[in-house]
Design an enzyme around this catalytic site. Structure first.
Site, PDB file in Angstrom:
ATOM      1  N   LEU A  79       0.855  -1.173   0.000  1.00  0.00           N
ATOM      2  CA  LEU A  79       0.000   0.000   0.000  1.00  0.00           C
ATOM      3  C   LEU A  79       0.895   1.229   0.000  1.00  0.00           C
ATOM      4  O   LEU A  79       1.997   1.199   0.563  1.00  0.00           O
ATOM      5  CB  LEU A  79      -0.888   0.024   1.253  1.00  0.00           C
ATOM      6  CG  LEU A  79      -1.917  -1.093   1.425  1.00  0.00           C
ATOM      7  CD1 LEU A  79      -2.622  -0.955   2.765  1.00  0.00           C
ATOM      8  CD2 LEU A  79      -2.936  -1.083   0.289  1.00  0.00           C
ATOM      9  N   ASP A  80       0.438   2.316  -0.609  1.00  0.00           N
ATOM     10  CA  ASP A  80       1.184   3.562  -0.543  1.00  0.00           C
ATOM     11  C   ASP A  80       1.340   3.999   0.913  1.00  0.00           C
ATOM     12  O   ASP A  80       0.532   3.642   1.769  1.00  0.00           O
ATOM     13  CB  ASP A  80       0.461   4.661  -1.327  1.00  0.00           C
ATOM     14  CG  ASP A  80       0.384   4.384  -2.810  1.00  0.00           C
ATOM     15  OD1 ASP A  80       1.270   3.677  -3.319  1.00  0.00           O
ATOM     16  OD2 ASP A  80      -0.564   4.865  -3.457  1.00  0.00           O
ATOM     17  N   ARG A  81       2.356   4.785   1.173  1.00  0.00           N
ATOM     18  CA  ARG A  81       2.647   5.223   2.539  1.00  0.00           C
ATOM     19  C   ARG A  81       1.416   5.813   3.225  1.00  0.00           C
ATOM     20  O   ARG A  81       1.119   5.485   4.378  1.00  0.00           O
ATOM     21  CB  ARG A  81       3.769   6.255   2.523  1.00  0.00           C
ATOM     22  CG  ARG A  81       4.148   6.771   3.910  1.00  0.00           C
ATOM     23  CD  ARG A  81       5.159   7.896   3.825  1.00  0.00           C
ATOM     24  NE  ARG A  81       4.560   9.062   3.153  1.00  0.00           N
ATOM     25  CZ  ARG A  81       5.234  10.177   2.857  1.00  0.00           C
ATOM     26  NH1 ARG A  81       6.526  10.258   3.129  1.00  0.00           N
ATOM     27  NH2 ARG A  81       4.628  11.174   2.267  1.00  0.00           N
TER      28      ARG A  81
ATOM     29  N   ARG B 102      -5.763   6.331  -7.369  1.00  0.00           N
ATOM     30  CA  ARG B 102      -5.473   7.768  -7.356  1.00  0.00           C
ATOM     31  C   ARG B 102      -5.426   8.322  -8.785  1.00  0.00           C
ATOM     32  O   ARG B 102      -5.933   9.406  -9.066  1.00  0.00           O
ATOM     33  CB  ARG B 102      -4.168   8.012  -6.621  1.00  0.00           C
ATOM     34  CG  ARG B 102      -4.207   7.563  -5.161  1.00  0.00           C
ATOM     35  CD  ARG B 102      -2.820   7.424  -4.553  1.00  0.00           C
ATOM     36  NE  ARG B 102      -2.124   8.710  -4.503  1.00  0.00           N
ATOM     37  CZ  ARG B 102      -0.838   8.824  -4.162  1.00  0.00           C
ATOM     38  NH1 ARG B 102      -0.116   7.738  -3.870  1.00  0.00           N
ATOM     39  NH2 ARG B 102      -0.282  10.012  -4.121  1.00  0.00           N
TER      40      ARG B 102
END
Length: 306
Positions: free
Chosen positions: A129-131, A230
Site C-alpha cells: 500500500l502507498d505510505r 489515485r
C-alpha cells in the site's frame, strides 16, 4: 538540472546532492564545484550521477503493529497511514517490514520469503500500500504461502475493496474504468492513463455516499497497478482529498482547509478476501475508516448541506 533534462536524463535533487557530495560535479578543466558556489554567469558543468548505497537486509524494530489475523502461514495487518511498507530511498527504517520482523521473532523471521525480483528488504511482502494509504495487507510467512497468494494476485481472484473521499462527486452511481497505465512524462513520480503504451488498469467504482461537494467512493480492483485508484480519480476529475500528487488539495476554501489539515490522502483499504494458500479456506477481513477519515466525512457533511 535543466541541461540534464534537455539531454533526456532524469535527475532528482537527491541524485544531485550525492553528486555534489562525491565531488562529481565539475567545471570545465575538471575542478569539482561545491553546491554552495555562487555563480554570476552561465557555466557548463559536467555531472556524474552517483548511485545510492545499496539497501541492506531489513532488521526487526519494536514498532506498533495491528494484527487482524495470524496463523503459522500468514498475517493480515491493518496498516496505519504514514507507515512505509518496505525500505527504499529515504526510508531505511520504521517500515511495516521492520515491525513484522520484530513481531514474528527471530526464528520465524528467517523463514520469511522474498519474492523473485525483490531484495532482502522486502521479506514476506506480496503486495503493498502507498505510505499514506491505510488499511489491510496480507504478509506471507513462508514460500508456499507467498506463492499461493501471489498466484491469486496474478489471477485477479484476491478480493480488495478500498474506500476513498473524493473532491467532487461523479455523476454516475457505478462505473468500470479500464485504461492504460504508465509513467507521467511531466512528473515521473506520478502515473497517467494518457500514454501510447502501458499496462492495463481496471477499477470498479461505486458511489457509497454523496457529500457536500465531495463523495465517498468504493473501489474494487481488478488489477493492482501503482497509484491505480489515485490515477483513475484524477482522470475522472474527482481526485482523492489530500492527495497532493494527483490534485487533491484544491477545491473550495472549506474543503481545501480540511485537505491541508488531514496530513494524508483519504484512501483506505477497507477489506481483503482470499483463499488461504494452505488450507483452502475462504477468508474475508474488514477494517473501518480510521478516525481521521471518519471525522473528515463528518466535517464535509451530506449533500445539500448548507
Amino acid at each position: 538540472m535543466a541541461e540534464l533534462a534537455r539531454q533526456g536524463q532524469p535527475c532528482s535533487r537527491s541524485q544531485l546532492a550525492r553528486a555534489f557530495a562525491a565531488g562529481k560535479v565539475r567545471a570545465p578543466g575538471g575542478a569539482a564545484v561545491k553546491a554552495s558556489k555562487v555563480l554570476d554567469a552561465e557555466l557548463d558543468l559536467e555531472v556524474e550521477l552517483v548511485a545510492p548505497e545499496p539497501l541492506r537486509a531489513a532488521v526487526p524494530e519494536a514498532l506498533p503493529l495491528t494484527v487482524v489475523f495470524e496463523d503459522e502461514h500468514l498475517l493480515v495487518i491493518d496498516k496505519p497511514a504514514g507507515m512505509v511498507v518496505h525500505a527504499g530511498p529515504g526510508h531505511s527504517s520504521g517500515t511495516l517490514v521492520n515491525a513484522v520482523l520484530h513481531h514474528v521473532g527471530a526464528e520465524e523471521a528467517e523463514e520469511l520469503p522474498v519474492m523473485p525480483g525483490n531484495d532482502a528488504t522486502r521479506p514476506g511482502i506480496v503486495h503493498r500500500l502507498d505510505r499514506d494509504t491505510s488499511g489491510l495487507m496480507v504478509v506471507a510467512k513462508h514460500v508456499r504461502a507467498q506463492e499461493g497468494l501471489a498466484e491469486q494476485f496474478r489471477g485477479h481472484t484476491l478480493r480488495r475493496v478500498y474506500l476513498g473521499v473524493t473532491r467532487g462527486a461523479p455523476k454516475f452511481a457505478e462505473k468500470r474504468v479500464r485504461t492504460l497505465h504508465g509513467r507521467d512524462p511531466v512528473d515521473r513520480r506520478r502515473f497517467t492513463w494518457d500514454v501510447d503504451e502501458g499496462r492495463i488498469a481496471v477499477t470498479n467504482l461505486r458511489v457509497a455516499q454523496r457529500l457536500a461537494g465531495a463523495a465517498v467512493l468504493e473501489f474494487r480492483l481488478e488489477t493492482g497497478r501503482t497509484h491505480q485508484i489515485r490515477m483513475h480519480c484524477r482522470m475522472l476529475g474527482c481526485p482523492i482529498v489530500g492527495d497532493a500528487l494527483y490534485g487533491g488539495l484544491g477545491g473550495p476554501p472549506p474543503l481545501k482547509e480540511l485537505a491541508a489539515g488531514l496530513g494524508r490522502h483519504a484512501l483506505h483499504a477497507a477489506s481483503i478476501g482470499f483463499r488461504h494458500p494452505l488450507t483452502g479456506a475462504e477468508l474475508d477481513f474488514t477494517s473501518p475508516l480510521p478516525a481521521e477519515l471518519a471525522a473528515l466525512v463528518a466535517a464535509i457533511g451530506p449533500e445539500g448541506q448548507g
